[in-house]
Enzyme design. Structure first.
Site, PDB file in Angstrom:
ATOM      1  N   GLU A 147      14.380  -6.552  -7.670  1.00 16.19           N
ATOM      2  CA  GLU A 147      13.007  -7.122  -7.470  1.00 16.19           C
ATOM      3  C   GLU A 147      12.021  -6.256  -8.155  1.00 16.19           C
ATOM      4  OE1 GLU A 147      12.155  -9.393  -5.861  1.00 16.19           O
ATOM      5  OE2 GLU A 147      10.081  -8.990  -5.412  1.00 16.19           O
ATOM      6  N   ASP A 148      11.868  -4.998  -8.095  1.00 13.76           N
ATOM      7  CA  ASP A 148      10.824  -4.354  -8.757  1.00 13.76           C
ATOM      8  C   ASP A 148      11.012  -3.839 -10.228  1.00 13.76           C
ATOM      9  OD1 ASP A 148       9.614  -5.039  -6.542  1.00 13.76           O
ATOM     10  OD2 ASP A 148       9.897  -3.027  -5.342  1.00 13.76           O
TER      11      ASP A 148
END
Ligand code: MN
Length: 721
Positions: free
Chosen positions: A76-77
């Site tokens: 995700e990041d």
């Protein structure tokens, strides 16, 4: 930041065969990928995944889960991809990380309780593996523990979501400690004044009843020791939120000890539980209505325990839970217990909830498990129980539950029939899609409507939900009524001819009345639009003619319930009660009980003798086909009518016991027929079939028996003839 050695050492304590290299590699990779990112607190971002991993290690979870926790935010990041994670750490871990990422990306914004249940189902549906939920709960717990660094409005939103969705989810998974802590952390944000008022009350009570926990704990220990039971006794203060919730539920304040303190007896042996309970009840008085036995009836999440409340020191109430240490582990860790390790082995806790049964209880779908490979299922605890469901969002964030294969049309009709009818297109996650697109979990659907749009006949094949299909058919029927009536007329003719009957106006009108429709056109339109079948029509008129008519031979014989031993019952000749009707018995001086229908006028005679009334009822079952009942038929004076009526009654499998003309006019006859039927439903079949005949004006049941035999019953020994 927890160093990797410490994490690995911890995992080794419960799982000596843990793969230290895998955990170390994941740790280093996560640290590298998150690089210079920081949290709101200013700490390096990677402190978060490590804390989550440590939380899961506290639950003694397996390596894949720990590694997933370390990597749960990398896709995700950071620059990391699914492919890379799969290559470095294996497909299992990559899938787990991917699952957590998908949950993180959901925009959960729902507030009301009904929606919250749907959102919980959505989370479960999107997690192919229960471990995804375990990691997500760990993630949420750490974020809630550090929530004070967030903006105030963000804090409120996260706390609300945690209270509505994640805390109950933890509870459903049987993880009591996780639920308690998530609730209390949310409570702190959502209602700080409420929480403080409880804490202040705690303080006051504590100052009044000093050292109460150690005192009571010692009292209980003494009692158990005297009884020769080995057990651990623990006392604790309840969480502010659980006290608050109890107060809300009961609508009253708290003052009793049992509202604040709870004590636990953890025995070594299962058989000591009831012994301990006995010892406690012998020493103190049990408070009535507070005893709960989750030992003989465990909760679906595996919870086993015995609860009681007793009046202890100075008459103060004390709540005590009694269970074994193993049961306690299950109560705290719930489903997670399945992956727990101890000394290098999966723990064989005999009380651990069978995840399979647990999942079944979540979906309220028991059984159906024969075709699943139980072993393989247990290995991964696949969450495919929602495989036949999808959960999609409205633009406002409400979750709509649909069957798998559902399309935007179904979605539109699920929101409102008007939206469905006016639907011209749909956007899924912001992109325009054709109406036949199959929806997937977690998608957000925006339905485009236009005034003047009408349901299209092609939609019937696109829609999969009954709700959408019937709404579309209904709309089409209204629009093409004439055509449908014509088609329906033909279908009715064929269906009735098939069983040797004519499709007359009278028959169709009788059927429409029977089916609760306005008139025969309404019936024909429904036939034409396929909302009803020819069999439905035949069944409404001549149920006994349907080849699939239920043979009742498998059923046990119906009987009358409510009689005392030795009593026997006979039907009152005044009202001829049939199986299926509400009945009342009147005890007679001699041998038996005479029973009447609840509306029988004869009952008035016994109004002031209530001691003779007996509450009786029929059981469901096979009924003897020879219950006498009388009907009155008014018919045209025409050649052959009488013969037809006798045939109709015979076709309905009823016997004619007797018949008698009561009125003969030039244009009509009235006659009374005594027939023998199984039950009240059978009688209705006969009445409808006769009533459908064109030459029959009227049919009704009558309580006037033939040949005037009834009249006044003799006042004999048993009060009836
Ligand atoms: Mn996270």
């Amino acid at each position: 930041m927890i160093p990797v050695e410490k994490l690995v050492d911890h995992v080794r304590t419960y799982n000596p065969s843990s793969n230290a290299k895998l955990i170390t590699d994941a740790y280093e990779y996560g640290k590298l990928m998150h690089g210079g990112q920081t949290r709101h607190s200013g700490d390096p971002y990677f402190t978060h995944p490590i804390e989550v991993a440590a939380l899961l290690a506290q639950q003694n979870l397996d390596d894949s889960t720990i590694v997933t926790a370390l990597l749960h935010d990398v896709i995700e990041d950071t620059e990391a991809t699914y492919k890379e994670v799969a290559k470095k750490f294996g497909v299992e871990v990559a899938q787990l990380v991917d699952g957590v990422t998908k949950l993180t990306n959901l925009e959960l914004s729902s507030n009301d309780a009904k929606q919250a249940e749907n959102v919980r189902k959505l989370l479960l549906a999107m997690s192919k593996d229960v471990r995804v939920i375990l990691v997500k709960l760990g993630d949420r717990l750490h974020n809630m523990r550090t929530i004070k660094h967030m903006r105030p409005e963000k804090q409120l939103q996260k706390a609300r979501e945690t209270m509505d969705i994640y805390a109950p989810l933890a509870g459903r998974m049987g993880m009591q400690w996780m639920r308690d802590e998530l609730e209390d952390l949310s409570f702190r944000v959502l209602n700080p004044e409420g929480r403080n008022s409880i804490l202040r009350r705690f303080l006051t009570l504590r100052s009044q009843t000093e050292d109460v926990i150690p005192k009571i704990t010692q009292d209980i220990r003494d009692v158990l020791q005297k009884a020769g039971i080995e057990a651990e006794v623990v006392g604790r203060e309840k969480k502010p939120y659980s006290v608050w919730r109890k107060m809300q539920e009961k609508g009253e304040g708290f003052s009793r000890l049992s509202d604040i303190y709870a004590f636990r007896i953890l025995t070594n042996e299962e058989e000591d539980i009831y012994k301990a309970l006995g010892a406690v009840h012998k020493r103190w008085t049990a408070v009535p209505g507070r005893f709960k036995d989750y030992l003989s009836q465990p909760k679906s999440n595996g919870y086993r325990s015995v609860h009681t409340t007793v009046s202890g020191r100075d008459g103060k109430r004390v709540e005590i839970q009694i269970r074994t240490g193993q049961m306690h582990d299950v109560a705290e860790t719930g489903v997670a217990a399945h992956w727990s390790y101890k000394d290098g082995h999966r723990v064989e806790n005999p009380f651990a909830v069978d995840p399979f049964a647990w999942l079944a209880s979540l979906t309220e779908r028991f059984g159906n498990s024969d075709d699943q490979d139980h072993e393989e299922f247990l290995e991964h605890v696949k969450l495919d129980m929602f495989a036949d469901q999808v959960f999609c969002f409205t633009p406002k964030g409400d979750v709509i539950q649909l069957p798998r294969g559902a399309t935007p049309i179904d979605f539109a009709y699920a929101i409102h029939t008007r939206i469905g009818a006016a639907c011209v297109g749909a956007k899924v996650d912001g992109r325009r899609v054709p109406l036949w697109t199959r929806l997937r979990n977690g998608q957000s659907i925006d339905v485009t409507t236009a005034e003047g749009q009408r349901p299209q006949s092609s939609w019937i094949d696109i829609a999969v939900t009954g709700r959408a299909k019937s709404a579309i058919r209904r709309a089409l029927r209204e629009e093409h009524r004439e055509g449908y009536v014509r088609l329906g007329t033909e279908l009715a003719r064929v269906a009735l001819e098939h069983v040797g009957k004519k499709s007359t106006d009278k028959a169709l009108t009788t059927a429409s009345k029977k089916l609760g429709l306005k008139n025969k056109e309404a019936l024909l339109a429904r036939l034409g639009s396929a909302e009803m079948t020819g069999a439905d029509l035949v069944g409404a008129l001549y149920p006994e003619l349907l080849t699939n008519g239920k043979p009742e031979t498998d059923l046990p014989a119906a009987e009358i319930l409510g009689l005392n031993p030795g009593q026997y019952a006979q039907p009152g000749q005044c009202c001829q009660p049939l199986p299926g009707e509400r009945i009342v018995g009147i005890a007679t001086r001699g041998k038996g009980v005479v029973f009447h229908t609840i509306h029988c006028e004869k009952l008035a005679e016994y109004e002031d003798q209530s001691s003779r009334w007996i509450d009786l009822r029929w059981t469901q079952g096979r009924n003897d086909p020879n219950n006498n009942v009388t009907i009155e038929v008014t018919m045209a004076n025409d050649a052959g009518v009488l013969g037809r009526i006798c045939t109709l009654i015979g076709e309905q499998n009823a016997n004619i016991a007797d018949l008698q003309f009561t009125e003969r006019k030039s244009d009509f006859y009235r006659m009374t027929i005594e027939i023998q039927v199984r039950d009240v439903e059978h009688l209705h079949h006969v009445i409808t079939a006769v009533e459908a005949d064109s030459d029959v004006a009227h049919v009704k049941r009558t309580r006037q028996r033939l040949h005037g035999t009834q009249a006044e019953p003799q006042k004999g020994a048993n009060g009836v003839t």
